[in-house]
Design a protein around this motif. Structure first.
Motif, PDB file in Angstrom:
ATOM      1  N   PRO A  45      -3.584   4.528 -10.590  1.00 44.52           N
ATOM      2  CA  PRO A  45      -4.780   3.753 -10.961  1.00 44.52           C
ATOM      3  C   PRO A  45      -4.792   2.380 -10.295  1.00 44.52           C
ATOM      4  O   PRO A  45      -3.766   1.703 -10.213  1.00 44.52           O
ATOM      5  CB  PRO A  45      -4.656   3.622 -12.483  1.00 44.52           C
ATOM      6  CG  PRO A  45      -3.734   4.708 -12.914  1.00 44.52           C
ATOM      7  CD  PRO A  45      -2.784   4.916 -11.779  1.00 44.52           C
ATOM      8  N   THR A  46      -5.958   1.986  -9.817  1.00 45.64           N
ATOM      9  CA  THR A  46      -6.146   0.677  -9.194  1.00 45.64           C
ATOM     10  C   THR A  46      -7.449   0.067  -9.711  1.00 45.64           C
ATOM     11  O   THR A  46      -8.292   0.769 -10.276  1.00 45.64           O
ATOM     12  CB  THR A  46      -6.218   0.798  -7.660  1.00 45.64           C
ATOM     13  OG1 THR A  46      -7.334   1.620  -7.309  1.00 45.64           O
ATOM     14  CG2 THR A  46      -4.933   1.389  -7.087  1.00 45.64           C
ATOM     15  N   PRO A  47      -7.654  -1.233  -9.532  1.00 52.43           N
ATOM     16  CA  PRO A  47      -8.906  -1.848 -10.006  1.00 52.43           C
ATOM     17  C   PRO A  47     -10.120  -1.306  -9.255  1.00 52.43           C
ATOM     18  O   PRO A  47     -10.039  -0.969  -8.077  1.00 52.43           O
ATOM     19  CB  PRO A  47      -8.706  -3.337  -9.695  1.00 52.43           C
ATOM     20  CG  PRO A  47      -7.247  -3.513  -9.488  1.00 52.43           C
ATOM     21  CD  PRO A  47      -6.742  -2.222  -8.948  1.00 52.43           C
ATOM     22  N   LYS A  48     -11.237  -1.247  -9.939  1.00 50.08           N
ATOM     23  CA  LYS A  48     -12.488  -0.844  -9.320  1.00 50.08           C
ATOM     24  C   LYS A  48     -13.059  -2.007  -8.513  1.00 50.08           C
ATOM     25  O   LYS A  48     -13.123  -3.139  -8.983  1.00 50.08           O
ATOM     26  CB  LYS A  48     -13.500  -0.433 -10.393  1.00 50.08           C
ATOM     27  CG  LYS A  48     -14.860  -0.024  -9.828  1.00 50.08           C
ATOM     28  CD  LYS A  48     -15.821   0.337 -10.946  1.00 50.08           C
ATOM     29  CE  LYS A  48     -17.188   0.714 -10.388  1.00 50.08           C
ATOM     30  NZ  LYS A  48     -18.157   1.035 -11.487  1.00 50.08           N
ATOM     31  N   LEU A  62      -8.373  -4.746 -15.372  1.00 55.69           N
ATOM     32  CA  LEU A  62      -7.726  -3.527 -15.844  1.00 55.69           C
ATOM     33  C   LEU A  62      -7.469  -3.606 -17.344  1.00 55.69           C
ATOM     34  O   LEU A  62      -7.171  -4.685 -17.875  1.00 55.69           O
ATOM     35  CB  LEU A  62      -6.390  -3.331 -15.129  1.00 55.69           C
ATOM     36  CG  LEU A  62      -6.451  -3.002 -13.644  1.00 55.69           C
ATOM     37  CD1 LEU A  62      -5.067  -3.121 -13.033  1.00 55.69           C
ATOM     38  CD2 LEU A  62      -7.009  -1.606 -13.430  1.00 55.69           C
ATOM     39  N   THR A 168      -2.038   1.766 -16.557  1.00 52.82           N
ATOM     40  CA  THR A 168      -3.495   1.686 -16.446  1.00 52.82           C
ATOM     41  C   THR A 168      -3.958   1.151 -15.100  1.00 52.82           C
ATOM     42  O   THR A 168      -5.147   1.250 -14.776  1.00 52.82           O
ATOM     43  CB  THR A 168      -4.063   0.788 -17.556  1.00 52.82           C
ATOM     44  OG1 THR A 168      -3.445  -0.509 -17.490  1.00 52.82           O
ATOM     45  CG2 THR A 168      -3.787   1.404 -18.927  1.00 52.82           C
ATOM     46  N   GLY A 169      -3.033   0.600 -14.323  1.00 52.96           N
ATOM     47  CA  GLY A 169      -3.442   0.148 -13.003  1.00 52.96           C
ATOM     48  C   GLY A 169      -2.408  -0.745 -12.333  1.00 52.96           C
ATOM     49  O   GLY A 169      -1.555  -1.341 -12.993  1.00 52.96           O
ATOM     50  N   ILE A 171      -2.311  -3.791  -9.221  1.00 48.17           N
ATOM     51  CA  ILE A 171      -3.179  -4.704  -8.468  1.00 48.17           C
ATOM     52  C   ILE A 171      -2.449  -5.255  -7.234  1.00 48.17           C
ATOM     53  O   ILE A 171      -1.263  -5.039  -7.046  1.00 48.17           O
ATOM     54  CB  ILE A 171      -3.664  -5.861  -9.351  1.00 48.17           C
ATOM     55  CG1 ILE A 171      -2.476  -6.740  -9.801  1.00 48.17           C
ATOM     56  CG2 ILE A 171      -4.420  -5.337 -10.559  1.00 48.17           C
ATOM     57  CD1 ILE A 171      -2.890  -8.018 -10.537  1.00 48.17           C
TER      58      ILE A 171
END
Length: 248
Positions: A45-48, A62, A168-169, A171
């Protein structure tokens, strides 16, 4: 109205938070290009990406929290550290990206940079000679051939977010690319040696502790002068200087 929070700022780049949006301001657009490309390729998962208008990149915040910070206590449970280890393994086993990252510098280039930095630290009186010499000896174990992996390249503890036992992510991908997997693991556990076993348990095979220790020393030696010049304090409790002292 949401307040503007300065997350990090120095002469090369700055990151601001406004509500649920992070604004990254970077004068080097090539670095931003890499970040966007690597986030799209990463199997974690990465930031949108919300929008991009140079020199600003807007990213969605996130969910979850980090496991702690360098120089501070770990706020994460062992399950969170284990989840991080599993996510890092997924990243390292992914198809190789098309570029070499920070963790992929050649042995010759890294050795030359390390030797120059060690000489500067001693000559300018930044660190005692015995501390530098000992950690330069420890760092030698990292200067060996390695199989390339998809690496983050700057996987500080503050760059990975968890919610319970779920990542959850992750960055800050501007240093990502092909590199030494153990560089990522060492960066993530820097200053938090007590959680290395939790990470290793879920990461699995292929971890050489001597190399992890070597990367702790090497990364810290290379970081000290840059941190001081950019307004950070590597002498703060639990930070880079304490990491170097722990190898004595």
């Amino acid at each position: 109205m949401d307040e503007v929070e300065v997350v990090v700022a120095h002469s090369e780049r700055a990151t601001l938070r406004v509500g649920d949006v992070f604004l990254k301001v970077d004068a080097d657009q090539a670095r931003v290009d890499v970040e966007v490309e690597m986030m799209a390729l990463a199997p974690v998962p990465t930031p949108k990406v919300l929008w991009r208008r140079p020199p600003v990149l807007a990213l969605a915040a996130l969910p979850g929290t980090t496991l702690g910070r360098l120089g501070g206590p770990s706020t994460g449970a062992p399950a969170g550290w284990a989840a991080a280890g599993a996510a890092i393994r997924r990243l390292h086993e992914a198809p190789l990206p098309p570029r070499t990252g920070r963790a992929g510098r050649s042995i010759a280039a890294l050795t030359a940079e390390l030797d120059d930095e060690c000489e500067s630290l001693v000559t300018n009186g930044v660190l005692p000679a015995d501390l530098v010499t000992r950690n330069r000896q420890v760092a030698e174990a990292a200067l060996r051939p390695w199989a390339p992996a998809f690496t983050h390249g700057d996987l500080q503890i503050a760059h990975l977010f968890v919610d319970g036992d779920e990542v959850t992510g992750i960055i800050d991908w501007s240093e990502a690319g092909q590199g030494d997997a153990l560089y990522d693991l060492a960066t993530f556990t820097l200053g938090h040696e007590e959680h290395l076993d939790d990470v290793m348990a879920s990461y699995g095979f292929g971890i050489d502790l001597d190399v992890i220790h070597a990367w702790w020393s090497l990364r810290s030696l290379l970081a000290v002068r840059w941190l001081i010049e950019h307004g950070f304090d590597p002498f703060a409790p639990g930070c880079e200087i304490d990491v170097l002292r722990s190898r004595m």
